[in-house]
Design a protein around this motif. Structure first.
Motif, PDB file in Angstrom:
ATOM      1  N   ARG A  85       0.826  -1.214   0.000  1.00  0.00           N
ATOM      2  CA  ARG A  85       0.000   0.000   0.000  1.00  0.00           C
ATOM      3  C   ARG A  85       0.860   1.264   0.000  1.00  0.00           C
ATOM      4  NH1 ARG A  85      -4.473  -0.949   4.544  1.00  0.00           N
ATOM      5  NH2 ARG A  85      -4.154   1.281   4.757  1.00  0.00           N
ATOM      6  N   GLY A  86       1.884   1.277  -0.854  1.00  0.00           N
ATOM      7  CA  GLY A  86       2.744   2.442  -0.988  1.00  0.00           C
ATOM      8  C   GLY A  86       3.907   2.485  -0.028  1.00  0.00           C
ATOM      9  N   ILE A  87       3.982   1.537   0.888  1.00  0.00           N
ATOM     10  CA  ILE A  87       5.080   1.470   1.857  1.00  0.00           C
ATOM     11  C   ILE A  87       6.114   0.470   1.352  1.00  0.00           C
ATOM     12  CG2 ILE A  87       5.709   0.901   4.239  1.00  0.00           C
ATOM     13  CD1 ILE A  87       2.748   1.569   4.960  1.00  0.00           C
ATOM     14  N   PRO A  88       7.356   0.901   1.134  1.00  0.00           N
ATOM     15  CA  PRO A  88       8.371  -0.022   0.620  1.00  0.00           C
ATOM     16  C   PRO A  88       8.969  -0.872   1.736  1.00  0.00           C
ATOM     17  CG  PRO A  88       9.310   2.174   0.845  1.00  0.00           C
ATOM     18  CD  PRO A  88       7.864   2.290   1.241  1.00  0.00           C
ATOM     19  N   VAL A  89       8.956  -2.181   1.549  1.00  0.00           N
ATOM     20  CA  VAL A  89       9.625  -3.095   2.468  1.00  0.00           C
ATOM     21  C   VAL A  89      10.864  -3.608   1.749  1.00  0.00           C
ATOM     22  CG1 VAL A  89       9.457  -5.212   3.813  1.00  0.00           C
ATOM     23  CG2 VAL A  89       7.458  -3.734   3.572  1.00  0.00           C
ATOM     24  N   ASP A 122      -3.355  -7.251   4.173  1.00  0.00           N
ATOM     25  CA  ASP A 122      -2.355  -6.621   3.301  1.00  0.00           C
ATOM     26  C   ASP A 122      -1.116  -7.477   3.113  1.00  0.00           C
ATOM     27  OD1 ASP A 122      -3.564  -3.847   2.852  1.00  0.00           O
ATOM     28  OD2 ASP A 122      -3.651  -4.039   5.025  1.00  0.00           O
ATOM     29  N   VAL A 123      -0.671  -8.143   4.177  1.00  0.00           N
ATOM     30  CA  VAL A 123       0.497  -9.018   4.105  1.00  0.00           C
ATOM     31  C   VAL A 123       0.151 -10.321   4.813  1.00  0.00           C
ATOM     32  CG1 VAL A 123       2.944  -9.326   4.631  1.00  0.00           C
ATOM     33  CG2 VAL A 123       2.060  -7.031   4.144  1.00  0.00           C
ATOM     34  N   ILE A 124       0.296 -11.433   4.113  1.00  0.00           N
ATOM     35  CA  ILE A 124       0.013 -12.745   4.684  1.00  0.00           C
ATOM     36  C   ILE A 124       1.307 -13.330   5.233  1.00  0.00           C
ATOM     37  CG2 ILE A 124      -0.696 -15.109   4.164  1.00  0.00           C
ATOM     38  CD1 ILE A 124      -2.613 -13.931   2.081  1.00  0.00           C
ATOM     39  N   GLN A 125       1.265 -13.709   6.488  1.00  0.00           N
ATOM     40  CA  GLN A 125       2.441 -14.306   7.125  1.00  0.00           C
ATOM     41  C   GLN A 125       2.314 -15.829   7.118  1.00  0.00           C
ATOM     42  OE1 GLN A 125       3.601 -12.735  11.031  1.00  0.00           O
ATOM     43  NE2 GLN A 125       3.868 -14.840  11.732  1.00  0.00           N
ATOM     44  N   ILE A 126       3.380 -16.479   6.653  1.00  0.00           N
ATOM     45  CA  ILE A 126       3.480 -17.933   6.768  1.00  0.00           C
ATOM     46  C   ILE A 126       4.425 -18.208   7.930  1.00  0.00           C
ATOM     47  CG2 ILE A 126       4.158 -20.078   5.633  1.00  0.00           C
ATOM     48  CD1 ILE A 126       1.705 -18.741   4.397  1.00  0.00           C
ATOM     49  N   GLY A 127       3.907 -18.826   8.973  1.00  0.00           N
ATOM     50  CA  GLY A 127       4.665 -18.991  10.205  1.00  0.00           C
ATOM     51  C   GLY A 127       5.708 -20.100  10.126  1.00  0.00           C
ATOM     52  N   THR A 128       6.540 -20.124  11.149  1.00  0.00           N
ATOM     53  CA  THR A 128       7.627 -21.099  11.238  1.00  0.00           C
ATOM     54  C   THR A 128       7.142 -22.527  11.036  1.00  0.00           C
ATOM     55  OG1 THR A 128       8.960 -19.689  12.681  1.00  0.00           O
ATOM     56  CG2 THR A 128       9.328 -22.053  12.841  1.00  0.00           C
ATOM     57  N   ARG A 129       6.026 -22.874  11.654  1.00  0.00           N
ATOM     58  CA  ARG A 129       5.530 -24.251  11.586  1.00  0.00           C
ATOM     59  C   ARG A 129       5.037 -24.623  10.195  1.00  0.00           C
ATOM     60  NH1 ARG A 129       4.340 -21.944  16.356  1.00  0.00           N
ATOM     61  NH2 ARG A 129       4.565 -23.117  18.304  1.00  0.00           N
ATOM     62  N   ASN A 130       4.726 -23.638   9.367  1.00  0.00           N
ATOM     63  CA  ASN A 130       4.166 -23.905   8.040  1.00  0.00           C
ATOM     64  C   ASN A 130       5.137 -23.627   6.900  1.00  0.00           C
ATOM     65  OD1 ASN A 130       1.439 -24.946   8.214  1.00  0.00           O
ATOM     66  ND2 ASN A 130       0.886 -23.012   9.193  1.00  0.00           N
ATOM     67  N   CYS A 141       5.525   3.287  13.618  1.00  0.00           N
ATOM     68  CA  CYS A 141       5.440   2.086  12.772  1.00  0.00           C
ATOM     69  C   CYS A 141       4.434   2.336  11.647  1.00  0.00           C
ATOM     70  CB  CYS A 141       4.979   0.881  13.584  1.00  0.00           C
ATOM     71  SG  CYS A 141       6.071   0.435  14.946  1.00  0.00           S
ATOM     72  N   ARG A 142       4.704   1.767  10.501  1.00  0.00           N
ATOM     73  CA  ARG A 142       3.834   1.995   9.346  1.00  0.00           C
ATOM     74  C   ARG A 142       3.004   0.772   8.977  1.00  0.00           C
ATOM     75  NH1 ARG A 142       7.160   4.819   4.718  1.00  0.00           N
ATOM     76  NH2 ARG A 142       5.058   5.323   3.987  1.00  0.00           N
ATOM     77  N   LEU A 143       3.245  -0.347   9.647  1.00  0.00           N
ATOM     78  CA  LEU A 143       2.439  -1.543   9.454  1.00  0.00           C
ATOM     79  C   LEU A 143       2.125  -2.144  10.822  1.00  0.00           C
ATOM     80  CD1 LEU A 143       5.030  -1.728   7.159  1.00  0.00           C
ATOM     81  CD2 LEU A 143       3.418  -3.395   6.231  1.00  0.00           C
ATOM     82  N   GLY A 193      15.055  -2.158   0.671  1.00  0.00           N
ATOM     83  CA  GLY A 193      15.681  -0.890   0.355  1.00  0.00           C
ATOM     84  C   GLY A 193      16.381  -0.296   1.558  1.00  0.00           C
ATOM     85  N   LYS A 194      16.532   1.011   1.571  1.00  0.00           N
ATOM     86  CA  LYS A 194      17.343   1.678   2.578  1.00  0.00           C
ATOM     87  C   LYS A 194      16.600   1.986   3.875  1.00  0.00           C
ATOM     88  CE  LYS A 194      20.391   3.791  -0.860  1.00  0.00           C
ATOM     89  NZ  LYS A 194      20.937   5.057  -1.406  1.00  0.00           N
ATOM     90  N   GLN A 195      15.274   2.000   3.831  1.00  0.00           N
ATOM     91  CA  GLN A 195      14.503   2.342   5.026  1.00  0.00           C
ATOM     92  C   GLN A 195      14.017   1.077   5.732  1.00  0.00           C
ATOM     93  OE1 GLN A 195      11.055   4.752   4.304  1.00  0.00           O
ATOM     94  NE2 GLN A 195      10.652   5.124   6.467  1.00  0.00           N
ATOM     95  N   VAL A 196      14.301   0.974   7.019  1.00  0.00           N
ATOM     96  CA  VAL A 196      13.832  -0.171   7.809  1.00  0.00           C
ATOM     97  C   VAL A 196      12.382   0.068   8.231  1.00  0.00           C
ATOM     98  CG1 VAL A 196      14.144  -1.481   9.939  1.00  0.00           C
ATOM     99  CG2 VAL A 196      16.143  -0.720   8.644  1.00  0.00           C
ATOM    100  N   GLN A 197      11.529  -0.894   7.965  1.00  0.00           N
ATOM    101  CA  GLN A 197      10.140  -0.798   8.398  1.00  0.00           C
ATOM    102  C   GLN A 197       9.930  -1.684   9.625  1.00  0.00           C
ATOM    103  OE1 GLN A 197       8.430   1.432   7.135  1.00  0.00           O
ATOM    104  NE2 GLN A 197       9.131   1.742   5.029  1.00  0.00           N
TER     105      GLN A 197
END
Length: 236
Positions: free
Chosen positions: A86-90, A180-188, A122-124, A92-96
């Protein structure tokens, strides 16, 4: 071998490359990303000459890749990956920083959490609606109700939401709630059916490293996602 097609490639040009690969006795995998299409030739790479593909219309470049993971390898794309959320870069040079509680519990809790996440810069925002637990008797998350609570709280501060998908049967529900962002966890990390399904959508995916997984195994898990056409992969 992989053949990377240029941004303005046509279906006819893709078809010509596919036909040539098949004529040489190889199978084909087509991965259609947001910005590019990658065609993989499956078989004995020694019988294929990259130069014979480089001159074909629509081809950006082609190469042999000896690693099992091809699309996510550094050889296949020299530039660092930057994922747009959604316009936020993950990348590159900026840590999110993605902030938020471990689990979604109440609307009041999530409203306060969203306020504090935004105030901290925080942006997310993250939060678990479905929680994998070691014990079957402990809190397993609010489920679908948790997604609704999370989305409502985060929207007040224009925060994209990040949450874990545990079951492939819930993917359509995640899309309905516009996660917006789907996380796949350690177990999966090696739940290959789940990886294939998130590979067919264009949502960014955070892929967490599995328990005791090697780097190669982690990258191969990402290859399952990329092979389906989703190149928006964030390693965690």
């Amino acid at each position: 071998m992989i053949i990377v097609m240029n941004k303005d490639v046509t279906e006819e040009q893709i078809g010509a490359v596919v036909q040539k690969i098949q004529d040489l006795g190889h199978e084909v995998n087509i991965s259609r990303g947001t910005n590019r299409t990658v065609i993989g030739a499956i078989g004995d790479e020694s019988k294929l000459d990259p130069e014979s593909f480089d001159s074909m219309p629509g081809v950006e470049y082609s190469m042999h890749i000896v690693k099992q993971y091809k699309i996510v390898s550094r050889e296949s794309h020299k530039q660092d990956s930057i994922i747009d959320v959604r316009g936020i870069p993950v990348g590159g040079k900026q840590v999110q920083v993605i902030g938020g509680p471990c689990s979604v519990e109440t609307p009041e809790q999530m409203d306060l959490a969203a306020q504090q996440v935004a105030a901290a810069g925080c942006r997310l925002m993250r939060g678990g609606a479905f929680k994998p637990r070691t014990s079957p008797y402990t809190f397993q998350g609010k489920g679908v109700d948790g997604l609704a609570i999370f989305r409502q709280a985060a929207e007040k501060y224009n925060l994209p939401i990040v949450t874990e998908l545990m079951d492939v049967r819930m993917l359509d529900t995640f899309l309905e709630h516009d996660v917006d962002v789907i996380q796949i966890g350690t177990r999966n990390m090696q739940n290959f059916d789940l990886l294939k399904e998130v590979g067919r959508i264009k949502k960014p995916v955070i892929l967490k490293r599995g328990l005791s997984a090697t780097i190669s195994e982690w990258l191969m898990a990402a290859e399952y996602i990329a092979a389906g056409g989703n190149h928006n992969i964030i390693f965690c």
